[in-house]
Design a protein around this motif. Structure first.
Motif, PDB file in Angstrom:
ATOM      1  N   CYS A 157     -16.496  14.231  72.370  1.00 39.59           N
ATOM      2  CA  CYS A 157     -17.740  14.240  73.505  1.00 39.59           C
ATOM      3  C   CYS A 157     -17.934  15.608  73.578  1.00 39.59           C
ATOM      4  CB  CYS A 157     -17.430  13.377  74.805  1.00 39.59           C
ATOM      5  SG  CYS A 157     -16.007  14.300  75.643  1.00 39.59           S
TER       6      CYS A 157
ATOM      7  N   CYS B   9     -15.180  10.000  77.334  1.00 37.63           N
ATOM      8  CA  CYS B   9     -13.682  10.450  77.444  1.00 37.63           C
ATOM      9  C   CYS B   9     -13.060   9.485  78.637  1.00 37.63           C
ATOM     10  CB  CYS B   9     -13.409  12.031  77.695  1.00 37.63           C
ATOM     11  SG  CYS B   9     -14.594  12.647  79.039  1.00 37.63           S
TER      12      CYS B   9
ATOM     13  N   LYS C  17     -14.370  18.930  73.939  1.00 35.67           N
ATOM     14  CA  LYS C  17     -13.429  17.912  73.715  1.00 35.67           C
ATOM     15  C   LYS C  17     -13.731  17.325  72.137  1.00 35.67           C
ATOM     16  CE  LYS C  17     -12.703  16.496  78.463  1.00 35.67           C
ATOM     17  NZ  LYS C  17     -12.428  15.393  79.568  1.00 35.67           N
TER      18      LYS C  17
ATOM     19  N   THR D 172     -15.623  15.061  82.921  1.00 39.07           N
ATOM     20  CA  THR D 172     -15.674  13.671  82.126  1.00 39.07           C
ATOM     21  C   THR D 172     -16.926  13.141  82.036  1.00 39.07           C
ATOM     22  OG1 THR D 172     -15.656  12.718  84.393  1.00 39.07           O
ATOM     23  CG2 THR D 172     -13.333  13.245  83.408  1.00 39.07           C
ATOM     24  N   CYS D 173     -17.092  12.145  80.848  1.00 39.38           N
ATOM     25  CA  CYS D 173     -18.215  11.432  80.718  1.00 39.38           C
ATOM     26  C   CYS D 173     -17.874  10.145  80.279  1.00 39.38           C
ATOM     27  CB  CYS D 173     -19.014  12.317  79.596  1.00 39.38           C
ATOM     28  SG  CYS D 173     -18.312  12.225  78.134  1.00 39.38           S
TER      29      CYS D 173
ATOM     30  N   CYS E 169     -17.906  17.199  76.584  1.00 41.18           N
ATOM     31  CA  CYS E 169     -17.354  17.958  77.826  1.00 41.18           C
ATOM     32  C   CYS E 169     -16.486  19.054  77.502  1.00 41.18           C
ATOM     33  CB  CYS E 169     -16.331  16.730  78.550  1.00 41.18           C
ATOM     34  SG  CYS E 169     -17.205  15.212  79.000  1.00 41.18           S
TER      35      CYS E 169
HETATM   36 ZN    ZN Z   1     -16.507  13.616  77.970  1.00 41.05          ZN
END
Ligand code: ZN
Length: 441
Positions: free
Chosen positions: A27, A46, A24, A42-43, A29
């Protein structure tokens, strides 16, 4: 309103494209979210959790510059990210990281069959999450999937230089071809990695823009783009004929009804309260850096197409297939050059590639041409060589020769079979038959 003046459609296109980077925008991901279990990629960054810091991905920035250069844009020596605020459940931070007054690329153009279409800007931002409208335990609900949140998204904006639905379609398709060709996005509309919006208004004065503008969203195919614009032009004509001015608004394309439908009245830039993203420093590019990126861009599809026609006389229907796929085009270009060097018919080579008779991942262009040459050699067509084999067969099978001469003409098949055996199956059977018939007379 007087009927005497012809109304001219004024159309601008806004195209969003997801870049096909591995991760992304801000980040680590994975960015490829299609068909993935919801909310599995996700993290904190995001998901917009407090305290999470975005770190921009260099590749996405470089790719955006490549897009700008491919569209003849000026590349900013200094560019920055901004926060664009609006409230929507698919936007967890309450703002989107985008670019406002210092986009990476601006002031470009595209060449079309009807002249130049100016490109206003190309900027980089992050995609939002996705709302899923579903029935859960019998109740209609809206769920949010954040896998798409933070995927690098490029927006390409044209000036309102387009004057028909067909022209808008041509430009959108051309843009897709260019982006696929430089390998930055798959531009797959069914997966949502390319999304189209059109601004449409009508004016009787070609030198002045209308006082209103209607934005059409939700367009996910080139055919719908054309139909939505046609429908919108007709709708606005009707409003103007009544002496009214169409409302400034956003309308969605309703596929089932074949109509555009009012969605909301449009925000202005002020409503978004843009301000510079404080977590990401501005980006500065030297001339040398931009030139280095320029060198990574392959020749544009138009130029390659022109060469394939002028140098190899490639059929138009073959070109259409090749232009849509960067890998295939690149492969064809190399294979045709090799075919020319080794005196092989380019049409044969192009046909094989277009009709997917070659696995371009496992066969190199050189290997392809070598194997085609081997195959063309495989058939022995040389008459002296074949005649020698035919005579040998006749010597070895005197009884068959006698049978043939006595009227059992079908026995020639035995002689042909013998020649085929001598040649290891490579003899041209038709020629062998003719040569045998002549020799037996
Ligand atoms: Zn993320």
């Amino acid at each position: 309103m007087k009927k005497s003046k012809k109304l001219i459609p004024t159309i601008g296109l806004e195209t969003h494209v997801e870049l096909s980077t591995k991760s992304k925008m801000f980040c680590g991901c994975p960015a490829d979210h299609f068909g993935v279990k919801p909310n599995s990629q996700t993290c904190p960054v995001c998901l917009g959790l407090p305290g999470a810091l975005p770190v921009p991905q260099k590749k996405a920035v470089v790719w955006t510059i490549m897009i700008g250069l491919s569209l003849n844009c000026k590349i900013a020596r200094r560019s920055k990210f901004d926060r664009k605020h609006y409230f929507y459940p698919d936007l967890p931070k309450g703002y989107q990281i985008s670019q406002y007054d210092e986009p990476l690329c601006s002031g470009g153009y595209m060449l079309t069959s009807q002249g130049r279409i100016r490109i206003t800007r190309v900027h980089l931002e992050e995609d939002t999450g996705k709302l899923l409208h579903q029935k859960v335990n019998g109740r209609r609900m809206t769920l949010v999937d954040f896998n798409r949140s933070g995927v690098p998204l490029v927006e390409v904006v044209t000036e309102p230089d387009i004057h028909s639905a067909a022209q808008a379609k041509e430009i959108a398709q051309k843009l897709r071809d260019i982006l696929r060709h430089i390998g930055v996005s798959d531009c797959d509309m069914e997966k949502g990695s390319m999304r189209l919006e059109a601004n449409v208004s009508l004016t009787s004065d070609p030198h002045k823009l209308a006082k209103y503008k209607v934005e059409i969203k939700n367009i996910n195919s080139f055919r719908f783009l054309e139909r939505a614009i046609e429908d919108e032009i007709a709708r606005q004509e009707n409003v103007l004929k009544k002496g009214q001015i169409p409302k400034q608004e956003t309308r969605g394309w309703d596929e089932k009804q074949g109509k555009t439908r009012s969605q909301r009245y449009k925000e202005s830039a002020a409503d978004y309260r843009y301000f510079p993203e404080p977590d990401i420093p501005p980006m500065i590019f030297s001339k040398q850096e931009v030139e280095k990126i320029r060198k990574r861009i392959p020749e544009m599809p138009d130029i390659v197409a022109g060469k394939l026609i002028s140098e190899y006389g490639i059929k138009k229907q073959y070109l259409q297939v090749l232009m849509g796929e960067a890998d295939l085009l690149e492969y064809a270009k190399d294979s045709l050059a090799e075919a020319r060097n080794r005196n092989l018919d380019p049409d044969l080579v192009a046909g094989m590639i277009v009709n997917r008779k070659v696995d371009i991942k496992s066969t190199s262009p050189k290997e392809l041409i070598s194997s085609l040459i081997e195959k063309s050699k495989a058939v022995i067509g040389d008459e002296t060589e074949l005649l020698a084999l035919a005579k040998r067969a006749m010597q070895e099978l005197p009884k068959v020769v006698a049978d043939y001469k006595a009227g059992k003409t079908a026995s020639i098949a035995v002689l042909i079979g013998k020649v085929m055996k001598f040649s290891g199956g490579k003899a041209d059977a038709g020629k062998v038959r003719r040569l045998l018939e002549k020799a037996l007379r």
